[in-house]
Design a protein around this motif. Structure first.
Motif, mmCIF file in Angstrom:
data_model
loop_
_atom_site.group_PDB
_atom_site.id
_atom_site.type_symbol
_atom_site.label_atom_id
_atom_site.label_comp_id
_atom_site.label_asym_id
_atom_site.label_seq_id
_atom_site.Cartn_x
_atom_site.Cartn_y
_atom_site.Cartn_z
ATOM 1 N N GLY A 69 0.811 -1.203 0.000
ATOM 2 C CA GLY A 69 0.000 0.000 0.000
ATOM 3 C C GLY A 69 0.851 1.261 0.000
ATOM 4 O O GLY A 69 2.048 1.241 -0.270
ATOM 5 N N TYR A 70 0.212 2.375 0.339
ATOM 6 C CA TYR A 70 0.922 3.648 0.320
ATOM 7 C C TYR A 70 1.389 4.007 1.727
ATOM 8 O O TYR A 70 0.928 3.464 2.726
ATOM 9 C CB TYR A 70 0.031 4.753 -0.262
ATOM 10 C CG TYR A 70 -1.245 5.009 0.499
ATOM 11 C CD1 TYR A 70 -1.309 5.990 1.486
ATOM 12 C CD2 TYR A 70 -2.399 4.279 0.215
ATOM 13 C CE1 TYR A 70 -2.480 6.234 2.178
ATOM 14 C CE2 TYR A 70 -3.582 4.517 0.910
ATOM 15 C CZ TYR A 70 -3.614 5.494 1.883
ATOM 16 O OH TYR A 70 -4.767 5.725 2.570
ATOM 17 N N THR A 71 2.320 4.944 1.793
ATOM 18 C CA THR A 71 2.926 5.319 3.070
ATOM 19 C C THR A 71 2.444 6.693 3.505
ATOM 20 O O THR A 71 2.456 7.641 2.729
ATOM 21 C CB THR A 71 4.468 5.324 2.957
ATOM 22 O OG1 THR A 71 4.913 4.006 2.612
ATOM 23 C CG2 THR A 71 5.109 5.733 4.281
ATOM 24 N N LYS A 122 -2.210 0.531 5.281
ATOM 25 C CA LYS A 122 -1.272 1.626 4.996
ATOM 26 C C LYS A 122 0.024 1.415 5.789
ATOM 27 O O LYS A 122 0.061 0.689 6.778
ATOM 28 C CB LYS A 122 -1.879 2.985 5.378
ATOM 29 C CG LYS A 122 -3.153 3.343 4.661
ATOM 30 C CD LYS A 122 -3.587 4.764 4.978
ATOM 31 C CE LYS A 122 -4.044 4.901 6.414
ATOM 32 N NZ LYS A 122 -5.339 4.239 6.658
#
Length: 226
Positions: A69-71, A122
């Protein structure tokens, strides 16, 4: 030169730059050294990450601890200190429910970074560079508590930190009103009031105007009585 040798060399160079930064009094040289310090810290972090990734690959670890996922960047955190440690508190709901391997902390003498992986789909990352004073990397650690990550940075010297980073200190000192002994105290006060007036809101300006008018009236009465 393999990765471990590169990391060792970078770590030694970083320690030397940090030592010189602590000794240097020239602002220009401090800025140059700080920029070099940031480059080294970034490169060192990347090398260490490569080492960890290789180690996981070589060990054939089947556990799913890779970041997906995204940070999200962690900007909100609190800090406190004792005689021996600087403590950084990161509030993350549910962090105690994920595996311990998904909560990573990396330290250098002047920086700390935390990466929480795969929490509610996330990743959460906090990076603090240019700590006010050096820390002892080997004795620094992180603890996972209920809805919180506690980062323990061991002080290199048992003294009180007035702020967390060198940038915070410079900002704090910049905001202090300057004092010039060669300038008349009355002029210095006027300059300070003008600065507060120009930067203040409407309420502040009304307060200053009222105080100024009352001061002038009092001065006129005193002159008349004399």
């Amino acid at each position: 030169m393999d990765l471990r040798e590169q990391i060792s060399g970078l770590d030694n160079d970083l320690k030397e730059v940090t030592r010189l930064l602590g000794l240097c009094e020239s602002k220009r040289v401090q800025d140059v050294l700080s920029q070099e310090q940031k480059k080294m810290e970034k490169e060192l972090s990347q090398k260490r990450l490569q080492t960890e990734q290789r180690a996981k690959k070589d060990s054939g670890d089947k556990g799913d601890t890779t970041a997906k996922g995204y940070t999200v960047k962690i900007n909100n955190y609190g800090w406190d200190q004792s005689d021996k440690f600087v403590k950084i508190y990161i509030t993350l709901k549910g962090v105690h429910k994920i595996t311990a391997e998904n909560v990573e902390a990396n330290f250098t003498e002047r920086s700390v970074s935390v990466l929480v992986k795969n929490l509610d789909g996330k990743n959460h990352q906090m990076v603090i560079n240019n700590l006010l004073c050096p820390i002892v990397v080997e004795e620094s650690s992180r603890k996972v508590k209920t809805d919180m990550v506690l980062v323990m940075c061991k002080k290199n010297m048992a003294k009180k930190w007035e702020c967390l980073t060198q940038v915070d200190k410079q900002t704090k000192e910049k905001d202090k009103p300057g004092y010039d002994e060669s300038v008349d105290p009355g002029e210095g006060l006027m300059s300070m009031l003008k600065k507060i007036y120009s930067e203040g809101d409407d309420e502040m300006k009304r307060t200053i105007n009222k105080a100024w008018a009352e001061s002038q009236e009092k001065k006129a009465r005193d002159d008349f009585d004399f």
